[in-house]
Design an enzyme around this catalytic site. Structure first.
Site, mmCIF file in Angstrom:
data_model
loop_
_atom_site.group_PDB
_atom_site.id
_atom_site.type_symbol
_atom_site.label_atom_id
_atom_site.label_comp_id
_atom_site.label_asym_id
_atom_site.label_seq_id
_atom_site.Cartn_x
_atom_site.Cartn_y
_atom_site.Cartn_z
ATOM 1 N N CYS A 77 0.848 -1.204 0.000
ATOM 2 C CA CYS A 77 0.000 0.000 0.000
ATOM 3 C C CYS A 77 0.882 1.252 0.000
ATOM 4 C CB CYS A 77 -0.981 -0.040 1.167
ATOM 5 S SG CYS A 77 -2.328 1.170 0.963
ATOM 6 N N HIS A 179 -3.864 -4.659 -0.097
ATOM 7 C CA HIS A 179 -3.384 -5.210 1.168
ATOM 8 C C HIS A 179 -3.426 -6.740 1.098
ATOM 9 C CE1 HIS A 179 -3.113 -1.550 3.653
ATOM 10 N NE2 HIS A 179 -4.001 -1.087 2.798
ATOM 11 N N GLU A 181 -2.381 -8.719 3.232
ATOM 12 C CA GLU A 181 -2.692 -9.227 4.585
ATOM 13 C C GLU A 181 -4.184 -9.197 4.870
ATOM 14 O OE1 GLU A 181 -1.543 -6.295 3.869
ATOM 15 O OE2 GLU A 181 -2.220 -4.762 5.283
#
Length: 199
Positions: A77, A179, A181
């Protein structure tokens, strides 16, 4: 294999840590470049604005250390955006590891700014190690108001009113605008690819 997870002081470090743990990947949170000696790869996460984040990186010496880095580096990001030469967010000079400039994302006629949501990946280079085992059309989660226009470093893109570089690479330096994650199984695969892939 240990990943150095760089604590920029302005990133949601917990979500990246939890994702690495879910994937069974070893990591070490580091603040300064001299703490990465035992690590094989580096992740530069980032949430917030480019100006304060770059000021923090410069204060800790990351701007100098990363210029000579030969280990694989993955920006996430804002961390990906800071890999480029400059950002329109405050007209800030960034790390300069990937040629190009980060621009403000235009507001789509049928959408809002910033961009928050799930979008499909369109592969520009399906052979990139980060994309191993994935298929075009896989969805990933974005939260951003600035973006890298597609260019020579783009390995996968997405569309939100305009084309967005979703995965970029310049040698050993790579990044994801989304993202990983927070992108479920697709994101976990990308993090595992980074940890275990060839670059």
């Amino acid at each position: 294999m240990t990943i150095a997870l760089i604590d920029t002081g302005c990133a949601n470090l917990a979500s990246v840590r939890f994702a690495l743990e879910r994937a069974g990947l070893d990591y070490q949170v580091v603040t300064r470049p001299d703490e990465t000696g035992g690590c094989d790869r580096l992740i530069l996460p980032g949430v917030g604005a480019a100006g304060p984040a770059m000021a923090r990186l410069r204060k800790l010496g990351w701007d100098v250390a990363l210029k000579d880095e030969t280990r694989p580096v993955l920006g996430i990001c804002l961390g990906m955006q800071m890999l480029f030469e400059r950002s329109a967010e405050g007209d800030v000079a960034c790390l300069g590891l990937i040629p190009g400039r980060i621009e403000k994302l235009p507001t789509p006629t049928d959408g809002v700014w910033p961009h928050m949501g799930w979008n499909a990946l369109e592969f520009g280079d399906p052979e990139d190690p980060l994309l191993a085992g994935l298929e075009a059309g896989a969805y990933v989660y974005f939260v951003h108001g600035f973006y890298a226009p597609p260019g020579p470093a783009t390995r996968a893109s997405s569309t939100y009113g305009t084309g967005i570089s979703a995965v970029v690479r310049h040698g050993n330096i790579a990044g994801c605008q989304f993202h990983p994650e927070r992108s479920g199984a697709t994101g976990a695969r990308i993090l595992t690819n980074f940890a275990k892939g060839s670059a």
